[in-house]
Design a protein around this motif. Structure first.
Motif, short mmCIF file in Angstrom:
data_model
loop_
_atom_site.label_atom_id
_atom_site.label_comp_id
_atom_site.label_asym_id
_atom_site.label_seq_id
_atom_site.Cartn_x
_atom_site.Cartn_y
_atom_site.Cartn_z
N SER A 438 0.87 -1.23 0.00
CA SER A 438 0.09 -0.10 -0.14
C SER A 438 1.06 1.21 0.11
O SER A 438 1.92 1.38 0.58
CB SER A 438 -0.69 -0.04 1.30
N TYR A 441 3.84 2.16 -6.11
CA TYR A 441 3.31 1.61 -7.57
C TYR A 441 4.55 1.70 -8.27
O TYR A 441 5.51 2.00 -7.96
CB TYR A 441 2.06 2.41 -8.04
N CYS A 449 2.62 6.65 -4.04
CA CYS A 449 1.23 7.09 -4.29
C CYS A 449 1.11 8.41 -3.64
O CYS A 449 1.71 8.85 -2.54
CB CYS A 449 0.18 6.35 -3.91
N CYS A 451 -1.91 9.62 -2.96
CA CYS A 451 -3.38 9.68 -2.55
C CYS A 451 -3.32 10.13 -1.04
O CYS A 451 -2.54 9.75 -0.31
CB CYS A 451 -3.88 8.47 -2.63
N SER A 454 -7.36 7.60 0.39
CA SER A 454 -7.84 6.51 -0.57
C SER A 454 -7.97 5.16 0.11
O SER A 454 -7.33 4.72 1.11
CB SER A 454 -6.65 6.61 -1.59
N TYR A 456 -7.45 2.54 -2.07
CA TYR A 456 -6.55 1.79 -2.82
C TYR A 456 -5.94 2.78 -3.91
O TYR A 456 -6.52 3.72 -4.39
CB TYR A 456 -7.41 0.52 -3.53
N CYS A 457 -4.65 2.25 -3.97
CA CYS A 457 -3.79 2.89 -5.01
C CYS A 457 -3.51 1.97 -6.10
O CYS A 457 -2.89 0.93 -5.48
CB CYS A 457 -2.56 3.74 -4.20
N SER A 458 -3.74 2.17 -7.34
CA SER A 458 -3.19 1.23 -8.37
C SER A 458 -1.74 0.95 -8.22
O SER A 458 -1.04 1.78 -8.41
CB SER A 458 -3.64 1.69 -9.58
N GLY A 462 -0.63 4.12 -10.29
CA GLY A 462 -0.79 4.89 -9.15
C GLY A 462 -2.21 5.75 -8.74
O GLY A 462 -2.12 6.74 -8.22
N THR A 463 -2.97 5.16 -9.76
CA THR A 463 -4.46 5.71 -9.65
C THR A 463 -5.06 5.65 -8.30
O THR A 463 -4.99 4.58 -7.54
CB THR A 463 -5.26 5.21 -10.81
N CYS A 464 -5.60 6.78 -7.78
CA CYS A 464 -6.26 6.86 -6.64
C CYS A 464 -7.80 6.37 -6.37
O CYS A 464 -8.64 6.58 -7.33
CB CYS A 464 -6.08 8.16 -5.96
N TYR A 474 -6.73 13.30 -6.18
CA TYR A 474 -5.95 12.79 -5.00
C TYR A 474 -6.60 12.29 -3.79
O TYR A 474 -6.21 12.16 -2.67
CB TYR A 474 -4.78 13.65 -4.60
#
Length: 787
Positions: A438, A441, A449, A451, A454, A456-458, A462-464, A474
């Motif tokens: 977590s 990325y 990340c 975020c 969040s 979950y961070c991809s 890194g998408t939030c 963010y």
């Protein structure tokens, strides 16, 4: 003859067959085991990995996002292989030989007149001596025909063959002629004496012999000149059993427990026997075998397992090229074609093989670990395969012989040499099976990340993915008021000023409300946040849900509704006024009048009893039908209750008692204020001054001169105002300050004390035209007489 030859052949075959049918019993205490190698073709199992792909919730359980998970699962597969293995082989332990299916002890010399009971130890029959039980000589003779006389001293025994002396404990020397040197004792004088300065050591047994006035096992304790207490001579933990007999602990024997158990004996008094093979040593206390290097087992009868060696078989072998190590010191036993301490050196020079090293290896040199010095077989480096190590591993395999399957998942690429995985962005782990932890990325999970809030961070880009209650790229912007949930798309339903949780829409109620939507008031008797507080009210129908303020029932007031309404008020909040008459009270909760006896009506305004007070004297009660009691001193009775209402100066149930000294007036509630121990009148409280004092409260001193008297009274002509001016206000209702006499209702004249009589006679003033009443008044208030 031919027939006898055939018989012998049959017997030989039978003996061989019978011998082959016999086998040693591994449980025989004298059977030992060793390891031998053998080759075999086997179908071996191995763990074959495969990738199991599943979808499961992401790290935040409240979200609807699903994440792909790779799990490496192994299943059992089989393949043919030729391998060298090892197995136990059983044989008789050293010092023993096989007889049928048993192992019996071996004696190098034949026990002529006895039997072999242990390796090289004969047990002789009666009358026979010697190592092989062949001599019939007695203790004092030796040699051929027992012709030589034994010259051993002090009880020493001579060898029946050689004549050498075997000395008893406590003596040494060629002929056992010398006692043990000071400080030693026992067999061969090898043991050290343990006695203290208060004693000496017995040369044979090691028992301490104490000097006078010393005691203790080692004579280490001094005792008084009187008789020393009894002592126990047993050493090494031995226990005295009376009459000088010692019970020795495990590992010890002898008269006073000073002798260690002989090899092969153990336990209390060395009474038990143990056998340890392969140079193992028997512990004299426990009987456990302490094995020599290279052996293990209860009796040290087992050779160390292949791959281990040394003491307790704890050493680990380090031998190469299929060689095994020696179980005692770990030395390597090389296979043909290899040499060196670890058998790592080829006996043929590099690139050649064969019995005479005459052939040339065909292995691809840069990809080859070794060429077998006898067979020429190529052993490839990891990542290479083929007969000559010239082929790369097939896709999905790596390692020695390219036999190991790759375990990289999620797009990871396998290294053909080490099998290590080069992971795609977003994944990590030995097999690329784990997404980035977590907050990270990208490639090797090296990016962090950005975020804020969040779920979950991809791990890939890194998408939030925002938590409920947050929004924005963010996840840094909270939901606006009245909204909640993922994307802040849900509308809050909370009532009565409750706060809405932007994450899950749950309501936090204001004080006084409850329920999922805060639309239910607190149950009666509770208040506050969550309705968790209990109302602290006594006479109320609950309390205010937010503050807990008590809601008093009609007729009650105060913070806890514990106080009734003040007098003449009633109702809720006590804001109503009572209108009851004739001293009636009203009920605080309803305002209804509670009449006294004899009154009625809504306000107790009506009564027949008033005629008892106005029309008829001496009666009271209902219909004026009850006669008043005999109240004394002209007192009357109450027209309702009949109780006597006393006149001034009297008290008691019938008003028959005058007020006690110091009290006066109605119901004797007045307190006298007269000075100089003077008394007061029980009706009006007027002071009766003692001689020499005058005034309303007896605080003025009298004078003896006539001029003072005339000046004081101002009555040369007996002016009434002068005499009457000293009369206190409290007496104005008893007389008229004029020349007239007092009314019929004046009180009786006070008695003038005798000393005042004498004073009056001594000072006589002749006054004319003055009424006798006035003169009485003057006498009463001045102590002088007007004549």
């Amino acid at each position: 003859t031919m027939q006898s030859l055939q018989t012998c052949t049959v017997l030989l075959v039978l003996s061989v067959l019978i011998g082959l049918s016999w086998s040693l019993n591994p449980r025989d205490p004298n059977v030992c085991s060793l390891w031998e190698s053998f080759t075999t073709s086997v179908k071996e199992s191995y763990a074959h990995p495969y990738d199991q792909v599943t979808e499961e919730p992401c790290s935040e359980p409240r979200t609807s996002y699903r994440c792909t998970r790779h799990r490496i699962t192994y299943k059992t597969a089989y393949r043919q292989a030729v391998k060298m293995d090892y197995r136990r082989r059983y044989q008789c332990c050293p010092g023993y030989y096989e007889s049928r299916d048993n192992c019996v002890p071996r004696c190098t010399k034949e026990c002529v007149h006895g039997r072999c009971v242990a390796p090289d130890r004969c047990q002789c029959e009666g009358g026979w001596r010697g190592d092989d039980c062949s001599s019939a000589c007695d203790d004092q003779h030796w040699g051929p025909g027992c012709g030589q006389l034994c010259k051993c001293e002090n009880g020493g025994l001579c060898n029946p063959v050689t004549g050498t002396c075997q000395c008893p404990p406590g003596y040494i020397g060629r002929r056992c002629e010398d006692p043990c040197p000071p400080g030693t004792f026992g067999k061969g004088c090898l043991q050290k004496c343990q006695c203290g300065t208060g004693g000496s050591c017995n040369k044979v047994t090691g028992e301490c012999l104490c000097r006078e006035n010393f005691t203790g096992t080692f004579c280490e304790k001094a005792c008084p000149r009187s008789r020393c207490p009894l002592r126990c001579p047993c050493q090494n933990g031995g226990i005295c059993q009376g009459k000088g007999i010692c019970a020795c602990p495990p590992g010890w024997t002898g008269e006073v427990c000073t002798e260690r158990c002989a090899e092969g004996r153990f336990g209390p008094n060395c009474a038990n026997e143990c056998v340890c093979h392969n140079r193992g040593h028997c512990d004299p206390e426990t009987g456990h075998c302490q094995c020599a290097e290279g052996f293990t087992g209860n009796r040290c009868s087992e050779e160390c397992r292949v791959g281990s060696y040394g003491r307790d078989c704890k050493g680990v072998c380090d031998c190469a090229n299929g060689s095994r190590c020696y179980n005692i010191d770990g030395g390597c036993l090389c296979e043909p074609g290899f040499s060196g301490p670890q058998c790592r050196e080829r006996m043929c020079r590099h690139g050649t093989y064969g019995l005479q090293c005459e052939r040339t290896c065909r292995c691809h040199d840069t990809h080859t670990l070794s060429c077998h010095p006898l067979k020429g077989e190529c052993t490839c480096q990891p990542g290479w395969a083929g007969l000559y190590c010239n082929e790369t591993c097939a896709r999905g395999y790596y390692g020695h012989g390219c036999l190991e399957p790759c375990l990289c998942v999620n797009g990871g690429v396998c290294d053909s040499v080490s099998g290590g995985c080069h992971c795609a962005p977003g994944y990590t782990g030995a097999h690329c099976e784990s997404p980035c932890k977590s907050g990270t990325y990208g490639k090797d999970c090296s990016l962090e990340c950005s975020c804020s809030n969040s779920v979950y961070c991809s791990p890939i880009d890194g998408t939030c993915f925002c938590k409920e209650g947050w929004r924005g790229r963010y996840c840094s912007m909270p939901c606006s008021k009245g909204t909640w949930g993922p994307g802040c798309n849900a509308t809050c339903q909370c009532a009565n000023g409750a706060l809405c949780n932007p994450a899950d829409g749950s309501c936090t109620c204001s004080p006084g409300w409850q329920g999922p939507l805060c639309d239910q008031p607190c149950p009666m008797g509770t208040f506050g946040p969550g309705c968790l507080k209990r109302c602290d009210c006594l006479n109320a129908d609950g309390c205010q849900g937010a503050s807990g303020q008590c809601q008093c029932l009609p007729g009650w007031t105060g913070a806890r509704c514990a106080q009734t309404c003040p007098e003449d008020t009633w109702g809720r909040h006590c804001n109503q006024s009572c209108f009851c008459q004739n001293s009636a009270t009203c009920l605080p909760h309803s305002g209804a009048c509670v009449c006294l006896p004899g009154y009625w009506g809504p306000t107790c305004q009506q009564s027949e009893y008033r005629k008892c007070l106005i029309l008829i004297a001496g009666v009271y009660g209902d219909q004026c039908s009850i006669t008043c009691p005999s109240c004394a001193h002209s007192s009357s009775c109450h027209h309702v209750t009949g109780q006597c209402v006393c006149t001034l100066g009297y008290t008691g149930a019938l008003c028959e008692q005058a007020c006690p000294v110091g009290l006066y007036g109605k119901q004797c509630t007045g307190v006298c204020r007269c000075a100089h121990n003077s008394s007061c009148h029980h009706q009006d409280g007027s002071c009766l001054c003692p001689p020499g004092w005058t005034g309303p409260d007896c605080t003025l001193r009298k004078s003896g001169s006539i001029d003072f008297l005339l000046h004081t009274l101002n009555i040369c002509m007996c002016h009434v105002p002068s005499c009457s001016s000293d009369v206190p206000h409290s007496y104005h209702h008893y007389y008229n300050p004029s020349y007239h006499t007092l009314t019929w209702s004046r009180p009786p004249l006070p008695h003038v004390p005798n000393n005042q009589d004498r004073a009056i006679k001594a000072s006589v003033i002749t006054v004319t035209s003055v009424s006798s009443q006035l003169c009485y008044t003057c006498v009463l208030y001045t102590g002088y007489a007007c004549l």
